[in-house]
Design an enzyme around this catalytic site. Structure first.
Site, PDB file in Angstrom:
ATOM      1  N   ASP A 257      94.094  64.411  31.757  1.00 61.78           N
ATOM      2  CA  ASP A 257      95.347  64.430  30.990  1.00 61.78           C
ATOM      3  C   ASP A 257      96.556  64.633  31.891  1.00 61.78           C
ATOM      4  O   ASP A 257      97.672  64.270  31.541  1.00 61.78           O
ATOM      5  CB  ASP A 257      95.296  65.522  29.924  1.00 61.78           C
ATOM      6  CG  ASP A 257      94.265  65.146  28.876  1.00 61.78           C
ATOM      7  OD1 ASP A 257      93.072  65.407  29.106  1.00 61.78           O
ATOM      8  OD2 ASP A 257      94.649  64.539  27.861  1.00 61.78           O
TER       9      ASP A 257
ATOM     10  N   GLN B  23      84.987  65.576  20.298  1.00 60.91           N
ATOM     11  CA  GLN B  23      85.349  64.193  20.661  1.00 60.91           C
ATOM     12  C   GLN B  23      84.170  63.443  21.285  1.00 60.91           C
ATOM     13  O   GLN B  23      84.060  62.236  21.155  1.00 60.91           O
ATOM     14  CB  GLN B  23      86.522  64.185  21.656  1.00 60.91           C
ATOM     15  CG  GLN B  23      87.853  64.584  21.076  1.00 60.91           C
ATOM     16  CD  GLN B  23      88.145  66.044  21.291  1.00 60.91           C
ATOM     17  OE1 GLN B  23      87.241  66.876  21.285  1.00 60.91           O
ATOM     18  NE2 GLN B  23      89.392  66.384  21.459  1.00 60.91           N
TER      19      GLN B  23
HETATM   20  O1  MRU Z   1      92.681  66.554  23.093  1.00 59.49           O
HETATM   21  P1  MRU Z   1      92.379  65.115  23.410  1.00 59.49           P
HETATM   22  O2  MRU Z   1      91.263  64.556  22.599  1.00 59.49           O
HETATM   23  O3  MRU Z   1      93.627  64.265  23.378  1.00 59.49           O
HETATM   24  O4  MRU Z   1      91.882  65.163  24.923  1.00 59.49           O
HETATM   25  C1  MRU Z   1      91.517  63.972  25.559  1.00 59.49           C
HETATM   26  C2  MRU Z   1      90.968  64.157  26.909  1.00 59.49           C
HETATM   27  O5  MRU Z   1      90.872  65.241  27.426  1.00 59.49           O
HETATM   28  C3  MRU Z   1      90.592  62.892  27.630  1.00 59.49           C
HETATM   29  O6  MRU Z   1      89.546  63.145  28.520  1.00 59.49           O
HETATM   30  C4  MRU Z   1      91.795  62.368  28.430  1.00 59.49           C
HETATM   31  O7  MRU Z   1      92.946  62.346  27.660  1.00 59.49           O
HETATM   32  C5  MRU Z   1      91.537  61.003  28.936  1.00 59.49           C
HETATM   33  S1  MRU Z   1      91.639  59.757  27.654  1.00 59.49           S
HETATM   34  C6  MRU Z   1      91.346  58.270  28.405  1.00 59.49           C
END
Ligand code: MRU
Length: 370
Positions: free
Chosen positions: A253, A212
Site C-alpha cells: 500500500d 480479503q
Molecule cells: O485494506 P485493503 O483491502 O485495501 O488492503 C489491500 C492490501 O493490503 C493489498 O495488498 C494492497 O493494497 C495491494 S492491492 C493490489
C-alpha cells in the site's frame, strides 16, 4: 463526512468490466461492490463525490491502485457539479480523508489537481474524466508489466525445484485484480504462469479481520482456474517451516524510498518467518505505490486503524446464502484493528515493479525509477 447511498443493482444493466468502469452514459462510475463478494455480484453506480468517498471508506472498492483510480473518478464526478477552485479543493480534501495508508490515493489526487488547476473551470469536468480514464488504462498496462517481471521469479522457483510439482506460492490479502484495474499486482505473475503452462498452487492466507484472502483472492484465482488452498493466517509459519512454500508474493500500500513496505496486517510476520526458513519473499507493486518522501516506514507510514467491529464480528453467507454478520467475541470486549503493518526492507528479498525486479534498498529502487 456525509455518507450518501449509491444505487445498487444485482442484475447489472451493463456488462461488468473489471472492478471499476464508466457506464455507457459516459458519466456514471460503476463499481463491483467488494463487500458483497464472493457471495453476491452487486454493481453500484456512483454519481457523486460523496458516494465515491463512501465506497472507498467502506471498502466497496479497495486495494491501493483501485483506491487511487476511484478517487480520480470521484474528482471527475465532483467537477460535473461545480468546477471552481473551491470545488476542486473540496474534492481533494474529501477523498484524501478516506483512507490514510495507500499512497496511490495521494498520487492520484495530486495528479488530478496538477492537471486540472491550470485549466479554466469550464474545461475541468471533461479533462477530469479524460485523465481518470487514462489512469485506469495505465494501471492495466502496468499490471501486465509487473506480471511479466514476476513471472521470471515463478519460472526461477520452478527450475530450483527441478520442475517437480507445482510452484507453491504463498500470498496474503488481495493484491489481485480486485485491488487494481487489471491483472492485479501479486497475482499478475500467477495468471501469466498459468498462461505459460507453469504449474502453480497458491496458499491463500485468509486475512482476518476482513478476510480479503478467503473471500476475494480465493474467488478471483478460482475463477481463473488457478489451484489454491485457503489457510488461516496463523498457518503460514507452519507451511514455511515444513518446506511447503517456494515463494511468497504480496502486494503493498506504500513503499518508502528505501524499500520498507506497508501492506495488510500480517504481512510482516510472514516476511520474518520466510527469512527464518530461507524462502524468497517479494513485494509486488506499481511505481504509484512508492512514497519517495519517506524513508523509515515503521516510523513514518500512517497506519489506518479501523473500527473494532471488524475484529469482534465476521461477515459471511449463512444458511440459504444470505449475507450476515456474527459476533465471535464476548459482548463489549476491547478490540484493536490496525489495518496494515510495515515490513522493513531488510526482511524483503526483492521488489517487483513494472520497471523490473530490484533489491529492497534506496539505491536499487532509485536506479529503477531514474
Ligand atoms: O485494506 P485493503 O483491502 O485495501 O488492503 C489491500 C492490501 O493490503 C493489498 O495488498 C494492497 O493494497 C495491494 S492491492 C493490489
Amino acid at each position: 463526512m456525509p455518507i450518501s447511498k449509491s444505487k445498487t443493482s444485482r442484475r447489472p444493466p451493463e456488462e461488468i468490466d473489471g472492478t471499476l468502469w464508466l457506464a455507457s452514459d459516459g458519466r456514471t462510475v460503476c463499481i463491483l461492490d467488494q463487500t458483497r463478494l464472493p457471495h453476491e455480484t452487486v454493481v453500484r453506480r456512483l454519481t457523486t463525490l460523496e458516494q465515491t468517498a463512501e465506497a472507498i471508506v467502506t471498502m466497496r472498492v479497495r486495494g491501493a491502485p483501485l483506491i487511487g483510480v476511484s478517487a480520480a473518478f470521484g474528482v471527475a464526478l465532483a467537477m460535473r457539479v461545480s468546477a471552481t477552485d473551491a470545488a476542486l479543493d473540496r474534492a481533494f480534501r474529501t477523498l484524501m480523508n478516506t483512507r490514510p495508508t495507500a499512497v496511490n490515493l495521494r498520487w492520484a489526487l495530486e495528479t488530478m489537481r496538477a492537471h486540472l488547476a491550470p485549466l479554466p473551470p469550464a474545461e475541468r469536468a471533461a479533462a477530469a474524466y479524460a485523465e481518470a480514464i487514462r489512469m485506469r488504462a495505465e494501471d492495466i498496462t502496468t499490471n501486465r508489466r509487473i506480471g511479466e517481471h514476476g513471472l521470471d521469479l515463478i519460472k526461477a522457483a520452478w527450475e530450483r525445484k527441478g520442475r517437480s510439482g507445482p510452484v507453491q506460492v504463498l500470498t496474503h490479502c488481495n493484491a489481485g485484480r480486485l485491488g487494481t484495474l487489471g491483472w492485479g499486482t501479486a497475482t499478475a505473475p500467477m495468471y501469466l504462469a498459468k498462461e505459460a503452462g507453469i504449474p502453480i498452487h497458491v496458499w491463500v492466507s485468509e486475512t482476518r479481520p476482513r478476510n480479503q484472502g478467503a473471500a476475494l483472492t480465493a474467488w478471483e484465482l478460482g475463477e481463473k482456474g488457478i489451484p489454491l488452498t485457503v489457510v488461516v493466517d496463523n498457518e503460514s509459519g507452519h507451511l514455511l517451516q515444513r518446506g511447503m512454500v517456494d515463494l511468497v508474493l504480496v502486494g503493498a500500500d506504500r513503499v518508502t524510498a528505501r524499500g520498507d513496505a506497508a501492506n495488510k496486517i500480517g504481512t510482516y510476520l510472514k516476511a520474518v518467518a520466510a527469512r527464518a526458513h530461507q524462502v524468497p519473499f517479494y513485494v509486488v507493486f506499481p511505481g504509484t505505490t512508492i512514497d519517495w518522501t519517506l524513508q523509515d516506514g515503521v516510523k513514518e507510514i500512517p497506519i489506518e486503524e479501523r473500527g473494532p467491529k471488524e475484529v469482534t464480528h465476521v461477515v459471511g453467507a449463512g444458511t440459504g446464502g444470505r449475507l450476515g454478520e456474527v459476533r465471535v467475541t464476548p459482548p463489549s470486549v476491547a478490540a484493536r484493528n490496525d489495518a496494515f503493518d510495515v515490513t522493513p526492507a531488510r526482511w524483503i528479498t526483492g521488489l517487483v515493479t513494472e520497471r523490473g525486479v530490484c533489491r529492497a534498498n534506496a539505491t536499487a529502487l532509485k536506479r529503477l525509477y531514474r
